[in-house]
Design a protein around this motif. Structure first.
Motif, PDB file in Angstrom:
ATOM      1  N   HIS A  76       0.701  -1.230  -0.002  1.00  0.00           N
ATOM      2  CA  HIS A  76      -0.148  -0.012   0.008  1.00  0.00           C
ATOM      3  C   HIS A  76       0.815   1.358  -0.043  1.00  0.00           C
ATOM      4  O   HIS A  76       0.417   2.266   0.324  1.00  0.00           O
ATOM      5  CB  HIS A  76      -0.864   0.015   1.044  1.00  0.00           C
ATOM      6  N   SER A  77       2.190   1.064  -0.340  1.00  0.00           N
ATOM      7  CA  SER A  77       2.920   2.186  -0.311  1.00  0.00           C
ATOM      8  C   SER A  77       2.765   3.159  -1.488  1.00  0.00           C
ATOM      9  O   SER A  77       3.284   4.483  -1.461  1.00  0.00           O
ATOM     10  CB  SER A  77       4.537   1.875  -0.296  1.00  0.00           C
ATOM     11  N   GLY A  78       2.028   2.682  -2.619  1.00  0.00           N
ATOM     12  CA  GLY A  78       1.768   3.227  -3.706  1.00  0.00           C
ATOM     13  C   GLY A  78       1.511   2.573  -4.880  1.00  0.00           C
ATOM     14  O   GLY A  78       1.379   1.095  -4.521  1.00  0.00           O
ATOM     15  N   TRP A  79       1.219   3.134  -5.935  1.00  0.00           N
ATOM     16  CA  TRP A  79       0.600   2.394  -7.038  1.00  0.00           C
ATOM     17  C   TRP A  79       1.107   2.647  -8.381  1.00  0.00           C
ATOM     18  O   TRP A  79       1.472   3.887  -8.457  1.00  0.00           O
ATOM     19  CB  TRP A  79      -0.923   2.202  -7.224  1.00  0.00           C
ATOM     20  N   PHE A  80       0.985   1.598  -9.603  1.00  0.00           N
ATOM     21  CA  PHE A  80       1.514   2.095 -10.690  1.00  0.00           C
ATOM     22  C   PHE A  80       0.440   1.859 -11.876  1.00  0.00           C
ATOM     23  O   PHE A  80      -0.488   0.698 -11.704  1.00  0.00           O
ATOM     24  CB  PHE A  80       2.615   1.405 -10.997  1.00  0.00           C
ATOM     25  N   ALA A  81       0.207   2.700 -12.731  1.00  0.00           N
ATOM     26  CA  ALA A  81      -0.773   2.729 -13.753  1.00  0.00           C
ATOM     27  C   ALA A  81      -0.374   1.987 -15.114  1.00  0.00           C
ATOM     28  O   ALA A  81       0.589   2.538 -15.534  1.00  0.00           O
ATOM     29  CB  ALA A  81      -1.756   3.824 -14.007  1.00  0.00           C
ATOM     30  N   GLY A  82      -0.998   1.086 -15.654  1.00  0.00           N
ATOM     31  CA  GLY A  82      -0.632   0.360 -17.101  1.00  0.00           C
ATOM     32  C   GLY A  82      -1.638   0.889 -18.028  1.00  0.00           C
ATOM     33  O   GLY A  82      -3.027   0.359 -17.806  1.00  0.00           O
ATOM     34  N   ILE A  83      -1.546   1.421 -19.270  1.00  0.00           N
ATOM     35  CA  ILE A  83      -2.408   1.413 -20.110  1.00  0.00           C
ATOM     36  C   ILE A  83      -1.926   0.821 -21.586  1.00  0.00           C
ATOM     37  O   ILE A  83      -0.838   1.153 -21.820  1.00  0.00           O
ATOM     38  CB  ILE A  83      -2.648   3.184 -20.441  1.00  0.00           C
ATOM     39  N   GLU A  84      -2.756   0.028 -22.177  1.00  0.00           N
ATOM     40  CA  GLU A  84      -2.308  -0.556 -23.327  1.00  0.00           C
ATOM     41  C   GLU A  84      -3.521  -0.284 -24.372  1.00  0.00           C
ATOM     42  O   GLU A  84      -4.666  -0.643 -24.149  1.00  0.00           O
ATOM     43  CB  GLU A  84      -1.744  -2.035 -23.187  1.00  0.00           C
ATOM     44  N   PHE A  85      -3.465  -0.106 -25.771  1.00  0.00           N
ATOM     45  CA  PHE A  85      -4.362  -0.042 -26.766  1.00  0.00           C
ATOM     46  C   PHE A  85      -3.797  -0.653 -28.011  1.00  0.00           C
ATOM     47  O   PHE A  85      -2.638  -0.644 -28.352  1.00  0.00           O
ATOM     48  CB  PHE A  85      -4.825   1.366 -26.600  1.00  0.00           C
ATOM     49  N   ARG A 121      -8.905   9.724 -23.473  1.00  0.00           N
ATOM     50  CA  ARG A 121      -9.429   8.288 -23.001  1.00  0.00           C
ATOM     51  C   ARG A 121      -8.626   7.876 -22.206  1.00  0.00           C
ATOM     52  O   ARG A 121      -8.605   7.046 -21.164  1.00  0.00           O
ATOM     53  CB  ARG A 121      -9.582   7.328 -24.204  1.00  0.00           C
ATOM     54  N   ILE A 122      -7.010   7.894 -22.399  1.00  0.00           N
ATOM     55  CA  ILE A 122      -5.996   7.675 -21.765  1.00  0.00           C
ATOM     56  C   ILE A 122      -5.884   8.143 -20.282  1.00  0.00           C
ATOM     57  O   ILE A 122      -5.828   7.503 -19.271  1.00  0.00           O
ATOM     58  CB  ILE A 122      -4.531   7.682 -22.272  1.00  0.00           C
ATOM     59  N   CYS A 123      -6.151   9.307 -20.036  1.00  0.00           N
ATOM     60  CA  CYS A 123      -6.184  10.123 -18.959  1.00  0.00           C
ATOM     61  C   CYS A 123      -7.207   9.980 -18.173  1.00  0.00           C
ATOM     62  O   CYS A 123      -7.339   9.663 -16.943  1.00  0.00           O
ATOM     63  CB  CYS A 123      -6.201  11.580 -19.211  1.00  0.00           C
ATOM     64  N   GLU A 124      -8.420   9.626 -18.688  1.00  0.00           N
ATOM     65  CA  GLU A 124      -9.612   8.953 -18.193  1.00  0.00           C
ATOM     66  C   GLU A 124      -9.390   7.873 -17.362  1.00  0.00           C
ATOM     67  O   GLU A 124     -10.006   7.564 -16.330  1.00  0.00           O
ATOM     68  CB  GLU A 124     -10.931   9.410 -18.829  1.00  0.00           C
ATOM     69  N   ALA A 125      -8.731   7.036 -18.062  1.00  0.00           N
ATOM     70  CA  ALA A 125      -8.549   5.735 -17.511  1.00  0.00           C
ATOM     71  C   ALA A 125      -7.676   5.651 -16.355  1.00  0.00           C
ATOM     72  O   ALA A 125      -7.941   4.779 -15.375  1.00  0.00           O
ATOM     73  CB  ALA A 125      -8.100   4.589 -18.664  1.00  0.00           C
ATOM     74  N   VAL A 126      -6.640   6.479 -16.281  1.00  0.00           N
ATOM     75  CA  VAL A 126      -5.827   6.547 -15.114  1.00  0.00           C
ATOM     76  C   VAL A 126      -6.553   7.127 -14.021  1.00  0.00           C
ATOM     77  O   VAL A 126      -6.402   6.793 -12.959  1.00  0.00           O
ATOM     78  CB  VAL A 126      -4.466   7.565 -15.469  1.00  0.00           C
ATOM     79  N   ASP A 127      -7.298   8.281 -14.376  1.00  0.00           N
ATOM     80  CA  ASP A 127      -8.266   8.717 -13.024  1.00  0.00           C
ATOM     81  C   ASP A 127      -9.156   7.631 -12.533  1.00  0.00           C
ATOM     82  O   ASP A 127      -9.382   7.607 -11.329  1.00  0.00           O
ATOM     83  CB  ASP A 127      -9.201   9.975 -13.699  1.00  0.00           C
ATOM     84  N   LEU A 128      -9.784   6.821 -13.418  1.00  0.00           N
ATOM     85  CA  LEU A 128     -10.485   5.976 -12.824  1.00  0.00           C
ATOM     86  C   LEU A 128      -9.678   4.721 -11.910  1.00  0.00           C
ATOM     87  O   LEU A 128     -10.115   4.351 -11.164  1.00  0.00           O
ATOM     88  CB  LEU A 128     -11.393   5.173 -13.966  1.00  0.00           C
ATOM     89  N   LEU A 129      -8.604   4.523 -12.443  1.00  0.00           N
ATOM     90  CA  LEU A 129      -7.824   3.603 -11.568  1.00  0.00           C
ATOM     91  C   LEU A 129      -7.308   4.131 -10.290  1.00  0.00           C
ATOM     92  O   LEU A 129      -7.285   3.370  -9.157  1.00  0.00           O
ATOM     93  CB  LEU A 129      -6.574   3.247 -12.237  1.00  0.00           C
ATOM     94  N   ARG A 130      -7.481   5.548 -10.141  1.00  0.00           N
ATOM     95  CA  ARG A 130      -7.006   6.134  -8.925  1.00  0.00           C
ATOM     96  C   ARG A 130      -8.176   5.966  -7.928  1.00  0.00           C
ATOM     97  O   ARG A 130      -7.770   5.861  -6.471  1.00  0.00           O
ATOM     98  CB  ARG A 130      -6.792   7.619  -9.307  1.00  0.00           C
ATOM     99  N   GLN A 131      -9.452   5.648  -8.252  1.00  0.00           N
ATOM    100  CA  GLN A 131     -10.423   5.371  -7.394  1.00  0.00           C
ATOM    101  C   GLN A 131     -10.399   4.111  -6.640  1.00  0.00           C
ATOM    102  O   GLN A 131     -10.085   2.992  -6.943  1.00  0.00           O
ATOM    103  CB  GLN A 131     -11.814   5.370  -8.061  1.00  0.00           C
ATOM    104  N   GLY A 132     -10.005   4.458  -5.237  1.00  0.00           N
ATOM    105  CA  GLY A 132      -9.864   3.091  -4.380  1.00  0.00           C
ATOM    106  C   GLY A 132      -8.524   2.554  -4.292  1.00  0.00           C
ATOM    107  O   GLY A 132      -8.258   2.043  -3.465  1.00  0.00           O
ATOM    108  N   ALA A 133      -7.494   3.563  -4.951  1.00  0.00           N
ATOM    109  CA  ALA A 133      -6.200   3.229  -4.830  1.00  0.00           C
ATOM    110  C   ALA A 133      -5.721   3.501  -3.575  1.00  0.00           C
ATOM    111  O   ALA A 133      -5.840   4.644  -2.969  1.00  0.00           O
ATOM    112  CB  ALA A 133      -5.459   3.837  -5.857  1.00  0.00           C
ATOM    113  N   ALA A 134      -4.581   2.858  -2.991  1.00  0.00           N
ATOM    114  CA  ALA A 134      -4.020   2.809  -1.692  1.00  0.00           C
ATOM    115  C   ALA A 134      -2.606   3.586  -1.970  1.00  0.00           C
ATOM    116  O   ALA A 134      -1.712   3.140  -2.863  1.00  0.00           O
ATOM    117  CB  ALA A 134      -3.672   1.552  -0.889  1.00  0.00           C
TER     118      ALA A 134
END
Length: 375
Positions: A76-85, A121-134
């Motif tokens: 829970h020290s942080g998190w990483f976002a991955g996007i692939e399309f 769309r990419i930025c929206e996807a990262v923002d969605l991943l942020r929800q609930g992230a520790a």
């Protein structure tokens, strides 16, 4: 000249990476692997513990001597976002600090999407991943189709979209999220996922083959992505190709999942859900006869030619064609030996991946995780 601060950051990131990979479990092992004195290593570990990235818990007793305290990454020290399309869809996935996949999403995107729409769309996807992230977002990774310069984080050229060229994607993502961003080809992202989470964990040399709307490959040699002078390694889908079935064009027009579906069924259009379609096709009469044999021939010839260049330990198949099962791969392996007798001493070993359709986003998040450096 590298500054002491940069050297310290590099050592901290290597400590965390070794523990993530399970290659070190204690201060003593870290000191041995990194050729550092136990006292110096202790200072680095204490700092990482104080910053909330590591903890010591439990004891490990091996042989004689005092038992060693075990080190563990705090997820829970942080998190990483991955996007692939790729054409028609975008996937996003979150990794926690320990490297565990936590949450993923998939969206359909228009096949004629333009650059500004895709970036949104990419930025929206990262923002969605942020929800609930520790913890805080520590880095973003992206896997893009086409020729990608990973050192500069720039998409140079792609057939993906008419204006998806010369895109400074890493710079855009860093500006948007105020964290480091790593960008690479999406097949390299899949290969990285295999190296971290799939069959590639146990192999030094392997290739990833993905057949979806296009056809391409990525190569791992000595546990690292194969470097490319012009960022075009693995773009075998652009090879000119005369099919055993009579068609002429590029290899991706013959061996993409969409093309294989059309060849085997005689339909004029492919279904949206090719994975389910191939699952239904696997036990049908379409997997026998001249059309099936022509597909096997084309795959065997193409992969056999690649093998004579790269001599890879395995080819890991990704995409909807994995739902044709192990029989599909076994027939290609056997046919390659017939069509290219020189492969007797270097046979191809094609097999379906054990990873799911999120592999590209998973690997993209791993790009960000690998690039992380404590500030």
């Amino acid at each position: 000249m590298r500054t002491l601060k940069v050297i310290n950051q590099d050592l901290n990131s290597r400590i965390v990476s070794l523990i993530r990979h399970g290659q070190a479990t204690s201060r003593g092992v870290l000191a041995d692997v990194l050729n550092t004195s136990p006292s110096t290593m202790g200072l680095y570990v204490d700092d990482l513990i104080a910053r909330g990235f590591l903890e010591e818990s439990g004891l490990e007793q091996k042989g004689v001597g005092r038992p060693k305290r075990l080190l563990r990454i705090l997820p829970h020290s942080g998190w990483f976002a991955g996007i692939e399309f790729t054409v028609g869809r975008l996937r996003a996935l979150r990794l926690d600090f320990a490297g565990n996949p936590v949450e993923g999403h998939v969206w359909s995107i228009p096949e004629d999407i333009h650059k500004k729409q895709l970036l949104r769309r990419i930025c929206e996807a990262v923002d969605l991943l942020r929800q609930g992230a520790a913890g805080p977002l520590l880095g973003v990774g992206a896997g893009s189709p086409g020729f990608v310069d990973p050192d500069n984080g720039r998409v140079i050229y792609s057939q993906f979209s008419i204006d998806w060229k010369q895109v400074p994607l890493a710079e855009i993502l860093t500006s948007e999220f105020s964290v480091p961003a790593s960008v690479n080809n999406n097949l390299n992202a899949i290969a990285t996922a295999e190296r971290w989470f799939g069959a590639g964990q146990e192999m030094d040399d392997f290739a990833v083959i993905r057949a979806r709307n296009s056809f391409g490959m990525a190569l791992i040699k000595d546990r690292a992505l194969l470097p490319a002078t012009h960022h075009a390694a693995g773009e075998i889908g652009m090879w000119p190709w005369t099919s055993q079935g009579g068609g002429v064009g590029q290899l991706q027009q013959v061996l993409s999942a969409r093309a294989v579906w059309l060849r085997l069924t005689g339909e004029k259009t492919a279904p949206d859900d090719l994975r389910e379609a191939f699952l239904q096709l696997a036990d049908s009469s379409a997997t026998a006869g001249p059309l099936w044999e022509s597909v096997i021939d084309d795959f065997a010839k193409a992969l056999g030619m690649v093998q004579l260049i790269v001599d890879s330990g395995a080819f890991l198949l990704h995409g909807p064609l994995t739902n044709l099962g192990i029989r599909f791969c076994d027939e290609i392996n056997a046919r390659a030996g017939v069509l290219l007798p020189a492969l007797e001493h270097s046979p191809i070993n094609l097999r379906p991946t054990s990873l799911g359709p999120d592999a590209g986003a998973l690997g993209a998040a791993a790009f960000a995780m690998e690039a992380w450096n404590i500030q």
